[in-house]
Design a protein around this motif. Structure first.
Motif, PDB file in Angstrom:
ATOM      1  N   VAL A  40     -22.873  21.007  16.964  1.00 41.76           N
ATOM      2  CA  VAL A  40     -21.800  21.179  15.982  1.00 41.76           C
ATOM      3  C   VAL A  40     -22.417  21.110  14.596  1.00 41.76           C
ATOM      4  O   VAL A  40     -23.128  20.160  14.269  1.00 41.76           O
ATOM      5  N   SER A  41     -22.182  22.125  13.797  1.00 39.70           N
ATOM      6  CA  SER A  41     -22.714  22.179  12.434  1.00 39.70           C
ATOM      7  C   SER A  41     -21.689  21.569  11.479  1.00 39.70           C
ATOM      8  O   SER A  41     -20.606  22.119  11.277  1.00 39.70           O
ATOM      9  N   MET A  42     -22.028  20.429  10.905  1.00 39.98           N
ATOM     10  CA  MET A  42     -21.109  19.764   9.982  1.00 39.98           C
ATOM     11  C   MET A  42     -20.883  20.599   8.725  1.00 39.98           C
ATOM     12  O   MET A  42     -19.793  20.576   8.157  1.00 39.98           O
ATOM     13  N   ASP A  43     -21.890  21.351   8.295  1.00 39.43           N
ATOM     14  CA  ASP A  43     -21.718  22.215   7.126  1.00 39.43           C
ATOM     15  C   ASP A  43     -20.656  23.269   7.399  1.00 39.43           C
ATOM     16  O   ASP A  43     -19.784  23.528   6.563  1.00 39.43           O
ATOM     17  N   ARG A  44     -20.705  23.877   8.591  1.00 41.53           N
ATOM     18  CA  ARG A  44     -19.707  24.889   8.948  1.00 41.53           C
ATOM     19  C   ARG A  44     -18.324  24.259   9.090  1.00 41.53           C
ATOM     20  O   ARG A  44     -17.320  24.867   8.714  1.00 41.53           O
ATOM     21  N   LEU A  45     -18.262  23.055   9.642  1.00 41.46           N
ATOM     22  CA  LEU A  45     -16.986  22.365   9.790  1.00 41.46           C
ATOM     23  C   LEU A  45     -16.375  22.078   8.427  1.00 41.46           C
ATOM     24  O   LEU A  45     -15.187  22.342   8.199  1.00 41.46           O
ATOM     25  N   LEU A  46     -17.168  21.564   7.506  1.00 45.10           N
ATOM     26  CA  LEU A  46     -16.651  21.271   6.169  1.00 45.10           C
ATOM     27  C   LEU A  46     -16.240  22.543   5.430  1.00 45.10           C
ATOM     28  O   LEU A  46     -15.224  22.550   4.727  1.00 45.10           O
ATOM     29  N   ASP A  47     -17.018  23.613   5.580  1.00 39.44           N
ATOM     30  CA  ASP A  47     -16.634  24.891   4.964  1.00 39.44           C
ATOM     31  C   ASP A  47     -15.301  25.362   5.521  1.00 39.44           C
ATOM     32  O   ASP A  47     -14.426  25.828   4.770  1.00 39.44           O
ATOM     33  N   PHE A  48     -15.115  25.251   6.839  1.00 44.98           N
ATOM     34  CA  PHE A  48     -13.853  25.663   7.455  1.00 44.98           C
ATOM     35  C   PHE A  48     -12.700  24.815   6.940  1.00 44.98           C
ATOM     36  O   PHE A  48     -11.642  25.340   6.576  1.00 44.98           O
ATOM     37  N   LEU A  49     -12.872  23.490   6.922  1.00 48.98           N
ATOM     38  CA  LEU A  49     -11.783  22.617   6.488  1.00 48.98           C
ATOM     39  C   LEU A  49     -11.420  22.844   5.026  1.00 48.98           C
ATOM     40  O   LEU A  49     -10.236  22.865   4.664  1.00 48.98           O
ATOM     41  N   ASN A  50     -12.419  23.061   4.174  1.00 50.93           N
ATOM     42  CA  ASN A  50     -12.131  23.349   2.765  1.00 50.93           C
ATOM     43  C   ASN A  50     -11.395  24.670   2.612  1.00 50.93           C
ATOM     44  O   ASN A  50     -10.437  24.770   1.842  1.00 50.93           O
ATOM     45  N   ALA A  51     -11.837  25.689   3.336  1.00 44.09           N
ATOM     46  CA  ALA A  51     -11.168  26.986   3.257  1.00 44.09           C
ATOM     47  C   ALA A  51      -9.749  26.909   3.804  1.00 44.09           C
ATOM     48  O   ALA A  51      -8.823  27.514   3.247  1.00 44.09           O
ATOM     49  N   PHE A  52      -9.564  26.140   4.875  1.00 46.08           N
ATOM     50  CA  PHE A  52      -8.223  26.006   5.448  1.00 46.08           C
ATOM     51  C   PHE A  52      -7.296  25.285   4.475  1.00 46.08           C
ATOM     52  O   PHE A  52      -6.143  25.689   4.299  1.00 46.08           O
ATOM     53  N   ASN A  53      -7.791  24.237   3.829  1.00 40.17           N
ATOM     54  CA  ASN A  53      -6.962  23.536   2.848  1.00 40.17           C
ATOM     55  C   ASN A  53      -6.612  24.439   1.672  1.00 40.17           C
ATOM     56  O   ASN A  53      -5.495  24.376   1.154  1.00 40.17           O
ATOM     57  N   GLU A  54      -7.542  25.286   1.238  1.00 40.20           N
ATOM     58  CA  GLU A  54      -7.231  26.249   0.181  1.00 40.20           C
ATOM     59  C   GLU A  54      -6.185  27.248   0.661  1.00 40.20           C
ATOM     60  O   GLU A  54      -5.288  27.628  -0.089  1.00 40.20           O
ATOM     61  N   PHE A  55      -6.288  27.652   1.915  1.00 37.82           N
ATOM     62  CA  PHE A  55      -5.357  28.632   2.474  1.00 37.82           C
ATOM     63  C   PHE A  55      -3.936  28.085   2.519  1.00 37.82           C
ATOM     64  O   PHE A  55      -2.983  28.779   2.166  1.00 37.82           O
ATOM     65  N   ILE A  56      -3.785  26.843   2.942  1.00 34.35           N
ATOM     66  CA  ILE A  56      -2.435  26.285   3.048  1.00 34.35           C
ATOM     67  C   ILE A  56      -1.993  25.628   1.745  1.00 34.35           C
ATOM     68  O   ILE A  56      -0.909  25.059   1.682  1.00 34.35           O
ATOM     69  N   ASN A  57      -2.835  25.686   0.720  1.00 36.55           N
ATOM     70  CA  ASN A  57      -2.523  25.145  -0.592  1.00 36.55           C
ATOM     71  C   ASN A  57      -2.241  23.649  -0.489  1.00 36.55           C
ATOM     72  O   ASN A  57      -1.252  23.150  -0.991  1.00 36.55           O
ATOM     73  N   HIS A  58      -3.134  22.963   0.158  1.00 40.97           N
ATOM     74  CA  HIS A  58      -2.977  21.532   0.381  1.00 40.97           C
ATOM     75  C   HIS A  58      -3.413  20.759  -0.854  1.00 40.97           C
ATOM     76  O   HIS A  58      -4.535  20.900  -1.318  1.00 40.97           O
ATOM     77  N   GLU A  59      -2.506  19.967  -1.378  1.00 40.27           N
ATOM     78  CA  GLU A  59      -2.827  19.112  -2.517  1.00 40.27           C
ATOM     79  C   GLU A  59      -3.400  17.806  -1.977  1.00 40.27           C
ATOM     80  O   GLU A  59      -2.729  17.109  -1.208  1.00 40.27           O
ATOM     81  N   PRO A  60      -4.622  17.453  -2.348  1.00 40.43           N
ATOM     82  CA  PRO A  60      -5.170  16.187  -1.852  1.00 40.43           C
ATOM     83  C   PRO A  60      -4.402  15.000  -2.413  1.00 40.43           C
ATOM     84  O   PRO A  60      -3.979  15.004  -3.562  1.00 40.43           O
TER      85      PRO A  60
END
Length: 73
Positions: A40-60
């Protein structure tokens, strides 16, 4: 509960050879984009999670430290 027309449609789809062929094709060509060289590539996981949060417009949410006065399982 499903009604009779929905049941007939599901039975018709279950007999569909083209649907079965499509599902076999998808199964044969699927891959996990987070796996790299069998790990499991943690870099790819973090890239996916960041992109998904941008996609759903998630406010931290603002960071609040946990109070650990009485933590039980």
């Amino acid at each position: 509960m499903i009604d009779a027309s929905e049941k007939e449609e599901l039975l018709r789809l279950a007999d569909s050879s083209s649907l079965k062929d499509d599902m076999q094709y998808l199964s044969a060509h699927r891959h996990n984009p987070l796996i790299y060289d069998g790990q499991v590539s943690m870099d790819r996981l973090l890239d996916f999670l960041n992109a998904f949060n941008e996609f759903i417009n998630h406010e931290p949410k603002p960071f609040k430290p946990m109070l650990d006065a009485d933590m039980r399982l």
